[in-house]
Design a protein around this motif. Structure first.
Motif, mmCIF file in Angstrom:
data_model
loop_
_atom_site.group_PDB
_atom_site.id
_atom_site.type_symbol
_atom_site.label_atom_id
_atom_site.label_comp_id
_atom_site.label_asym_id
_atom_site.label_seq_id
_atom_site.Cartn_x
_atom_site.Cartn_y
_atom_site.Cartn_z
ATOM 1 N N ASN A 142 0.827 -1.205 0.000
ATOM 2 C CA ASN A 142 0.000 0.000 0.000
ATOM 3 C C ASN A 142 0.867 1.262 0.000
ATOM 4 O O ASN A 142 0.604 2.212 -0.736
ATOM 5 C CB ASN A 142 -0.943 0.006 1.199
ATOM 6 N N LEU A 143 1.895 1.266 0.835
ATOM 7 C CA LEU A 143 2.774 2.434 0.896
ATOM 8 C C LEU A 143 3.538 2.625 -0.408
ATOM 9 O O LEU A 143 3.709 3.758 -0.880
ATOM 10 C CB LEU A 143 3.723 2.300 2.083
ATOM 11 N N CYS A 144 3.958 1.541 -1.043
ATOM 12 C CA CYS A 144 4.650 1.648 -2.327
ATOM 13 C C CYS A 144 3.702 2.114 -3.434
ATOM 14 O O CYS A 144 4.109 2.858 -4.330
ATOM 15 C CB CYS A 144 5.329 0.326 -2.687
ATOM 16 N N ARG A 145 2.450 1.710 -3.366
ATOM 17 C CA ARG A 145 1.459 2.237 -4.325
ATOM 18 C C ARG A 145 1.334 3.754 -4.182
ATOM 19 O O ARG A 145 1.231 4.477 -5.177
ATOM 20 C CB ARG A 145 0.093 1.587 -4.104
ATOM 21 N N GLU A 146 1.321 4.218 -2.940
ATOM 22 C CA GLU A 146 1.206 5.665 -2.709
ATOM 23 C C GLU A 146 2.428 6.399 -3.250
ATOM 24 O O GLU A 146 2.289 7.469 -3.856
ATOM 25 C CB GLU A 146 0.995 5.962 -1.226
ATOM 26 N N ILE A 164 6.262 -3.999 -10.440
ATOM 27 C CA ILE A 164 6.905 -2.846 -9.810
ATOM 28 C C ILE A 164 6.545 -2.736 -8.336
ATOM 29 O O ILE A 164 7.419 -2.704 -7.465
ATOM 30 C CB ILE A 164 6.574 -1.546 -10.570
ATOM 31 N N ILE A 165 5.259 -2.705 -8.035
ATOM 32 C CA ILE A 165 4.821 -2.515 -6.644
ATOM 33 C C ILE A 165 5.307 -3.659 -5.757
ATOM 34 O O ILE A 165 5.849 -3.429 -4.680
ATOM 35 C CB ILE A 165 3.288 -2.359 -6.551
ATOM 36 N N ILE A 171 11.618 -4.637 -1.288
ATOM 37 C CA ILE A 171 12.748 -3.785 -0.902
ATOM 38 C C ILE A 171 12.418 -3.048 0.391
ATOM 39 O O ILE A 171 13.247 -2.970 1.306
ATOM 40 C CB ILE A 171 13.100 -2.794 -2.038
ATOM 41 N N PHE A 172 11.217 -2.530 0.469
ATOM 42 C CA PHE A 172 10.786 -1.782 1.659
ATOM 43 C C PHE A 172 10.850 -2.666 2.905
ATOM 44 O O PHE A 172 11.407 -2.282 3.923
ATOM 45 C CB PHE A 172 9.361 -1.272 1.427
ATOM 46 N N ARG A 173 10.289 -3.859 2.800
ATOM 47 C CA ARG A 173 10.264 -4.779 3.949
ATOM 48 C C ARG A 173 11.651 -5.270 4.330
ATOM 49 O O ARG A 173 11.989 -5.326 5.506
ATOM 50 C CB ARG A 173 9.359 -5.972 3.658
ATOM 51 N N PRO A 181 15.895 3.509 0.289
ATOM 52 C CA PRO A 181 16.146 2.420 -0.670
ATOM 53 C C PRO A 181 14.985 2.196 -1.650
ATOM 54 O O PRO A 181 15.217 1.856 -2.812
ATOM 55 C CB PRO A 181 16.348 1.189 0.223
ATOM 56 N N VAL A 182 13.764 2.417 -1.194
ATOM 57 C CA VAL A 182 12.608 2.235 -2.073
ATOM 58 C C VAL A 182 12.586 3.323 -3.137
ATOM 59 O O VAL A 182 12.371 3.048 -4.326
ATOM 60 C CB VAL A 182 11.288 2.250 -1.266
#
Length: 192
Positions: A142-146, A164-165, A171-173, A181-182
């Motif tokens: 969800n955060l990467c979608r934003e 992509i997402i 990467i985020f986790r 990094p994201v």
């Protein structure tokens, strides 16, 4: 701004105790006798996991909002519109805190956040709540979608979600929710 390229979990914890957030999303009136769900709802819907997945299935329940509101009881702000001091601050008041165990739904694997009855209860239960929310794969997605919507485009196709997402969320986790990094990965993609 302090956390702009830092750790998003730390940002959410700091934001949850921020005096202006307590004031404007009613956290300062959230007590064990009258839990206020406003911030608990926004925490999940806007700031972390999101209300629904792309397929329309929910990420949390109303019971989860109620349980999160109980976790967040006891925080207060002070100094707001006080003419004798220019400082606003927040603090935790144990007597206003719900010290019972908080049961979450199957959306969160039926997690129970253990109620605490000491002066560190507010910080410890808040950390447990944030850890629980961020343990969900959907939070990173969800955060990467934003981030994608802000920096690239509003439309997220199935192909973008898959290629992509999902990669950005991994990467985020794996970087413990470090933002830099994201963004670095996103900005270096051919797609960007």
């Amino acid at each position: 701004r302090t956390y702009a390229l830092g750790n998003y979990k730390n940002l959410v914890i700091a934001m949850s105790k921020e005096p202006t957030m307590l004031r404007f999303l009613n956290g300062n009136t959230n007590t064990k006798t009258n839990p206020n769900e406003n911030y608990a709802r926004e925490l999940q819907e806007l700031f972390t996991i999101g209300r629904v997945k792309p397929d329309g299935n929910a990420n949390y329940s109303e019971a989860d909002v109620k349980a999160a509101a109980k976790v967040l009881t006891g925080w207060v702000d002070s100094g707001y519109r006080n003419t004798t001091t220019a400082t606003i601050s927040s603090s935790f008041t144990l007597s206003r805190h719900d010290t019972t165990n908080k049961q979450f739904s199957s959306y969160y694997q039926n997690k129970v956040i253990t109620g605490r009855n000491n002066n560190n209860a507010g910080d410890n239960e808040l950390k447990d709540l944030i850890d629980m929310i961020f343990a969900q794969t959907e939070t990173a997605k969800n955060l990467c979608r934003e981030l994608y919507r802000w920096f690239v485009a509003a439309d997220i196709t199935t192909d973008i979600e898959t290629n992509i997402i999902t990669e950005l969320a991994t990467i985020f986790r794996t970087n413990n929710y470090e933002i830099k990094p994201v963004l670095t990965a996103l900005f270096q993609t051919q797609h960007f």
